[in-house]
Design a protein around this motif. Sequence first.
Motif, PDB file in Angstrom:
ATOM      1  N   SER A 164      -4.292  -1.385   0.412  1.00 42.36           N
ATOM      2  CA  SER A 164      -3.811  -2.022   1.643  1.00 42.36           C
ATOM      3  C   SER A 164      -4.354  -3.440   1.769  1.00 42.36           C
ATOM      4  O   SER A 164      -3.655  -4.341   2.252  1.00 42.36           O
ATOM      5  N   GLN A 165      -5.589  -3.672   1.324  1.00 35.88           N
ATOM      6  CA  GLN A 165      -6.145  -5.026   1.356  1.00 35.88           C
ATOM      7  C   GLN A 165      -5.415  -5.945   0.380  1.00 35.88           C
ATOM      8  O   GLN A 165      -5.199  -7.128   0.674  1.00 35.88           O
ATOM      9  N   ALA A 166      -5.048  -5.403  -0.773  1.00 35.14           N
ATOM     10  CA  ALA A 166      -4.253  -6.187  -1.721  1.00 35.14           C
ATOM     11  C   ALA A 166      -2.915  -6.572  -1.095  1.00 35.14           C
ATOM     12  O   ALA A 166      -2.445  -7.709  -1.237  1.00 35.14           O
ATOM     13  N   GLU A 177      17.357 -11.332  -4.036  1.00 39.05           N
ATOM     14  CA  GLU A 177      16.605 -12.174  -3.108  1.00 39.05           C
ATOM     15  C   GLU A 177      15.743 -11.326  -2.187  1.00 39.05           C
ATOM     16  O   GLU A 177      14.565 -11.637  -1.946  1.00 39.05           O
ATOM     17  N   VAL A 178      16.310 -10.249  -1.667  1.00 42.13           N
ATOM     18  CA  VAL A 178      15.561  -9.370  -0.761  1.00 42.13           C
ATOM     19  C   VAL A 178      14.371  -8.743  -1.472  1.00 42.13           C
ATOM     20  O   VAL A 178      13.248  -8.711  -0.952  1.00 42.13           O
ATOM     21  N   MET A 179      14.577  -8.259  -2.681  1.00 47.99           N
ATOM     22  CA  MET A 179      13.493  -7.610  -3.432  1.00 47.99           C
ATOM     23  C   MET A 179      12.351  -8.567  -3.749  1.00 47.99           C
ATOM     24  O   MET A 179      11.188  -8.187  -3.712  1.00 47.99           O
ATOM     25  N   LEU A 180      12.683  -9.826  -4.051  1.00 50.62           N
ATOM     26  CA  LEU A 180      11.667 -10.757  -4.516  1.00 50.62           C
ATOM     27  C   LEU A 180      11.029 -11.585  -3.407  1.00 50.62           C
ATOM     28  O   LEU A 180       9.879 -12.026  -3.545  1.00 50.62           O
ATOM     29  N   CYS A 181      11.758 -11.795  -2.309  1.00 49.57           N
ATOM     30  CA  CYS A 181      11.325 -12.793  -1.326  1.00 49.57           C
ATOM     31  C   CYS A 181      10.962 -12.248   0.052  1.00 49.57           C
ATOM     32  O   CYS A 181      10.518 -13.024   0.903  1.00 49.57           O
ATOM     33  N   TYR A 182      11.138 -10.964   0.299  1.00 47.94           N
ATOM     34  CA  TYR A 182      10.908 -10.426   1.639  1.00 47.94           C
ATOM     35  C   TYR A 182       9.533  -9.764   1.710  1.00 47.94           C
ATOM     36  O   TYR A 182       9.348  -8.608   1.315  1.00 47.94           O
ATOM     37  N   SER A 183       8.570 -10.517   2.224  1.00 51.12           N
ATOM     38  CA  SER A 183       7.195 -10.015   2.281  1.00 51.12           C
ATOM     39  C   SER A 183       7.064  -8.783   3.180  1.00 51.12           C
ATOM     40  O   SER A 183       6.195  -7.935   2.960  1.00 51.12           O
ATOM     41  N   GLY A 184       7.928  -8.690   4.208  1.00 52.29           N
ATOM     42  CA  GLY A 184       7.891  -7.513   5.073  1.00 52.29           C
ATOM     43  C   GLY A 184       8.188  -6.239   4.299  1.00 52.29           C
ATOM     44  O   GLY A 184       7.534  -5.206   4.491  1.00 52.29           O
ATOM     45  N   LEU A 185       9.169  -6.313   3.388  1.00 54.79           N
ATOM     46  CA  LEU A 185       9.492  -5.157   2.551  1.00 54.79           C
ATOM     47  C   LEU A 185       8.361  -4.865   1.565  1.00 54.79           C
ATOM     48  O   LEU A 185       8.001  -3.710   1.336  1.00 54.79           O
ATOM     49  N   HIS A 186       7.798  -5.919   0.982  1.00 53.70           N
ATOM     50  CA  HIS A 186       6.688  -5.724   0.049  1.00 53.70           C
ATOM     51  C   HIS A 186       5.530  -4.992   0.740  1.00 53.70           C
ATOM     52  O   HIS A 186       4.920  -4.090   0.165  1.00 53.70           O
ATOM     53  N   ALA A 187       5.248  -5.395   1.985  1.00 52.46           N
ATOM     54  CA  ALA A 187       4.156  -4.770   2.729  1.00 52.46           C
ATOM     55  C   ALA A 187       4.438  -3.296   2.989  1.00 52.46           C
ATOM     56  O   ALA A 187       3.543  -2.447   2.891  1.00 52.46           O
ATOM     57  N   ILE A 188       5.691  -2.983   3.320  1.00 53.62           N
ATOM     58  CA  ILE A 188       6.060  -1.592   3.597  1.00 53.62           C
ATOM     59  C   ILE A 188       5.974  -0.757   2.321  1.00 53.62           C
ATOM     60  O   ILE A 188       5.465   0.377   2.329  1.00 53.62           O
ATOM     61  N   TRP A 189       6.446  -1.309   1.210  1.00 51.42           N
ATOM     62  CA  TRP A 189       6.374  -0.574  -0.058  1.00 51.42           C
ATOM     63  C   TRP A 189       4.927  -0.305  -0.468  1.00 51.42           C
ATOM     64  O   TRP A 189       4.582   0.799  -0.881  1.00 51.42           O
ATOM     65  N   LEU A 190       4.087  -1.322  -0.340  1.00 49.28           N
ATOM     66  CA  LEU A 190       2.673  -1.136  -0.673  1.00 49.28           C
ATOM     67  C   LEU A 190       2.009  -0.135   0.277  1.00 49.28           C
ATOM     68  O   LEU A 190       1.141   0.652  -0.125  1.00 49.28           O
ATOM     69  N   HIS A 191       2.439  -0.170   1.544  1.00 49.62           N
ATOM     70  CA  HIS A 191       1.863   0.778   2.504  1.00 49.62           C
ATOM     71  C   HIS A 191       2.229   2.207   2.140  1.00 49.62           C
ATOM     72  O   HIS A 191       1.381   3.115   2.248  1.00 49.62           O
ATOM     73  N   ARG A 192       3.447   2.433   1.721  1.00 52.31           N
ATOM     74  CA  ARG A 192       3.834   3.795   1.359  1.00 52.31           C
ATOM     75  C   ARG A 192       2.956   4.333   0.227  1.00 52.31           C
ATOM     76  O   ARG A 192       2.565   5.500   0.233  1.00 52.31           O
ATOM     77  N   PHE A 193       2.662   3.464  -0.720  1.00 50.39           N
ATOM     78  CA  PHE A 193       1.799   3.876  -1.831  1.00 50.39           C
ATOM     79  C   PHE A 193       0.378   4.138  -1.331  1.00 50.39           C
ATOM     80  O   PHE A 193      -0.231   5.163  -1.659  1.00 50.39           O
ATOM     81  N   SER A 194      -0.147   3.215  -0.524  1.00 52.51           N
ATOM     82  CA  SER A 194      -1.519   3.391  -0.022  1.00 52.51           C
ATOM     83  C   SER A 194      -1.613   4.609   0.887  1.00 52.51           C
ATOM     84  O   SER A 194      -2.629   5.316   0.889  1.00 52.51           O
ATOM     85  N   HIS A 195      -0.568   4.882   1.658  1.00 49.87           N
ATOM     86  CA  HIS A 195      -0.555   6.059   2.546  1.00 49.87           C
ATOM     87  C   HIS A 195      -0.570   7.353   1.730  1.00 49.87           C
ATOM     88  O   HIS A 195      -1.247   8.327   2.099  1.00 49.87           O
ATOM     89  N   LEU A 196       0.176   7.344   0.621  1.00 49.72           N
ATOM     90  CA  LEU A 196       0.173   8.504  -0.272  1.00 49.72           C
ATOM     91  C   LEU A 196      -1.222   8.739  -0.841  1.00 49.72           C
ATOM     92  O   LEU A 196      -1.728   9.869  -0.845  1.00 49.72           O
ATOM     93  N   VAL A 197      -1.863   7.663  -1.286  1.00 48.30           N
ATOM     94  CA  VAL A 197      -3.220   7.762  -1.828  1.00 48.30           C
ATOM     95  C   VAL A 197      -4.195   8.223  -0.737  1.00 48.30           C
ATOM     96  O   VAL A 197      -5.089   9.042  -0.983  1.00 48.30           O
ATOM     97  N   TRP A 198      -4.019   7.707   0.481  1.00 46.55           N
ATOM     98  CA  TRP A 198      -4.859   8.095   1.625  1.00 46.55           C
ATOM     99  C   TRP A 198      -4.758   9.591   1.880  1.00 46.55           C
ATOM    100  O   TRP A 198      -5.773  10.275   2.063  1.00 46.55           O
ATOM    101  N   ASN A 199      -3.537  10.109   1.886  1.00 52.92           N
ATOM    102  CA  ASN A 199      -3.329  11.528   2.158  1.00 52.92           C
ATOM    103  C   ASN A 199      -3.845  12.422   1.035  1.00 52.92           C
ATOM    104  O   ASN A 199      -4.133  13.605   1.258  1.00 52.92           O
ATOM    105  N   LYS A 200      -3.973  11.861  -0.168  1.00 53.23           N
ATOM    106  CA  LYS A 200      -4.539  12.618  -1.288  1.00 53.23           C
ATOM    107  C   LYS A 200      -6.067  12.681  -1.198  1.00 53.23           C
ATOM    108  O   LYS A 200      -6.712  13.394  -1.972  1.00 53.23           O
TER     109      LYS A 200
END
Length: 215
Positions: free
Chosen positions: A59-61, A26-49
Amino acid sequence: MGFLQRFREDINTAFREDPAARTGVEVMLCYSGLHAIWLHRFSHLVWNKGFKTWARIISQAGRLLTGIEIHPGAKVGRRFFIDHGMGVVIGETTEIGDDVLIYQGVVLGGVSQAKTKRHPTLGDRVVVGAGATLLGPIKVSKGAKVGAGSVVVSDVPQNATVVGVPGRIILPAVRKKISGVDLDHNKLPDPVIKVLHRLEKRIEELERKCKKCES
């Protein structure tokens, strides 16, 4: 820390902070706050590259999918949790420590167009209530709490609680715990109301003294 360990840590954080959480699926599929944090970590990695545009696209996605806007340049610590999350905005030069909790509608914004540090810094274990707005390169120190709907434009000392518009600092911090959080939003003191009550009592005392003098 590896990807899977961080993934499990995020899910455990959701269970710690939200009593409504029932299962890991339920947490993995339904928690938008976690989804946003996971996507941010990826976008932050790309940003730093150095791939700034692609980082912004990611981040817009994330914003479209979750209703939460986190600039890929923002720095986010471990066990960060966004409860509900809709309407949260986190600016480019924001820095967030470990074990930070924020609720829906929170804005960590800037007040300058200069390409310098212009967004808030949140220390470890900071809690920011729903609808609060923090503006400028202010520092909210370790263990501080920001009440729902508050507007904060200056530094907040360690373990303090801030309430009101503009935010007023109350020491020490409120200690009532709910779901692992030292912030009971519906019981936060209002410093303005306290001052008004004191004035009301003083006026009543003066009125009694005037009546005695007249008699």
